[in-house]
Scaffold this motif. Structure first.
Motif, PDB file in Angstrom:
ATOM      1  N   TYR A 248       0.847  -1.180   0.000  1.00  0.00           N
ATOM      2  CA  TYR A 248       0.000   0.000   0.000  1.00  0.00           C
ATOM      3  C   TYR A 248       0.891   1.242   0.000  1.00  0.00           C
ATOM      4  O   TYR A 248       1.852   1.321   0.754  1.00  0.00           O
TER       5      TYR A 248
ATOM      6  N   ASP B  67      -4.106   0.617  -3.179  1.00  0.00           N
ATOM      7  CA  ASP B  67      -3.877  -0.755  -2.741  1.00  0.00           C
ATOM      8  C   ASP B  67      -2.738  -1.396  -3.520  1.00  0.00           C
ATOM      9  O   ASP B  67      -2.245  -0.839  -4.503  1.00  0.00           O
ATOM     10  N   ARG B  68      -2.353  -2.581  -3.078  1.00  0.00           N
ATOM     11  CA  ARG B  68      -1.385  -3.383  -3.822  1.00  0.00           C
ATOM     12  C   ARG B  68      -1.895  -3.609  -5.240  1.00  0.00           C
ATOM     13  O   ARG B  68      -3.110  -3.623  -5.478  1.00  0.00           O
TER      14      ARG B  68
ATOM     15  N   TYR C 171      -7.896  -0.806  -5.395  1.00  0.00           N
ATOM     16  CA  TYR C 171      -8.653   0.234  -4.704  1.00  0.00           C
ATOM     17  C   TYR C 171      -7.804   1.478  -4.488  1.00  0.00           C
ATOM     18  O   TYR C 171      -6.639   1.403  -4.113  1.00  0.00           O
ATOM     19  N   ARG C 172      -8.441   2.632  -4.696  1.00  0.00           N
ATOM     20  CA  ARG C 172      -7.806   3.917  -4.449  1.00  0.00           C
ATOM     21  C   ARG C 172      -8.740   4.749  -3.587  1.00  0.00           C
ATOM     22  O   ARG C 172      -9.960   4.680  -3.734  1.00  0.00           O
TER      23      ARG C 172
ATOM     24  N   ARG D 233      -7.847  -2.762   3.194  1.00  0.00           N
ATOM     25  CA  ARG D 233      -7.770  -1.658   2.231  1.00  0.00           C
ATOM     26  C   ARG D 233      -6.661  -0.717   2.662  1.00  0.00           C
ATOM     27  O   ARG D 233      -6.289  -0.664   3.826  1.00  0.00           O
ATOM     28  N   CYS D 234      -6.157   0.079   1.715  1.00  0.00           N
ATOM     29  CA  CYS D 234      -5.160   1.071   2.085  1.00  0.00           C
ATOM     30  C   CYS D 234      -5.812   2.106   3.001  1.00  0.00           C
ATOM     31  O   CYS D 234      -7.031   2.284   3.002  1.00  0.00           O
TER      32      CYS D 234
END
Length: 126
Positions: A33, A52-53, A57-58, A105-106
């Motif tokens: 992340y 995210d990796r 997801y952002r 999640r980040c």
């Protein structure tokens, strides 16, 4: 040894754009992340965006939604933050950071992050 280096900051007029880059050595950014943060004089460090990796997801804080875009360039082992429609309130030192954890999640909480760059100054002024 892990090192992060931000670049791309500078002076821009309101409404202008800048593209910040976070380059890493010592690890592969795509596996972790990554977050972008900023700190204005006299204010706490604020989370701006994270990714995210992989290319998943952002997240964006409300004040930058629709103006900033975070993305990865795996060939260059970098993460970029494209900043458009810049406002004077965006003036700050911008930092990138790596979270080595395993959240679902980040996060844009600075406390989740393990390694930080030295920062790059962004000044939005006419």
């Amino acid at each position: 040894q892990v090192q992060l280096v931000e670049s791309g900051g500078g002076l821009v007029q309101p409404g202008g754009s800048l593209r910040l880059s976070c380059a890493a050595s010592g690890l592969t950014l795509d596996h972790y992340y990554i977050g972008w943060f900023r700190q204005a004089p006299g204010k706490k460090r604020e989370g701006v965006s994270c990714i995210d990796r992989g290319d998943g997801y952002r997240y964006y804080t409300d004040s930058v939604k629709g103006r900033f875009t975070i993305s990865r360039d795996n060939a260059k082992n970098t993460v970029t933050l494209q900043m458009n429609s810049l406002e004077p309130e965006d003036t700050a030192i911008y930092y990138c950071a790596i979270d080595l954890g395993d959240l679902a999640r980040c996060s844009i909480s600075p406390y989740e992050y393990d390694y930080w760059g030295q920062g790059t100054q962004v000044t939005v002024s006419s």
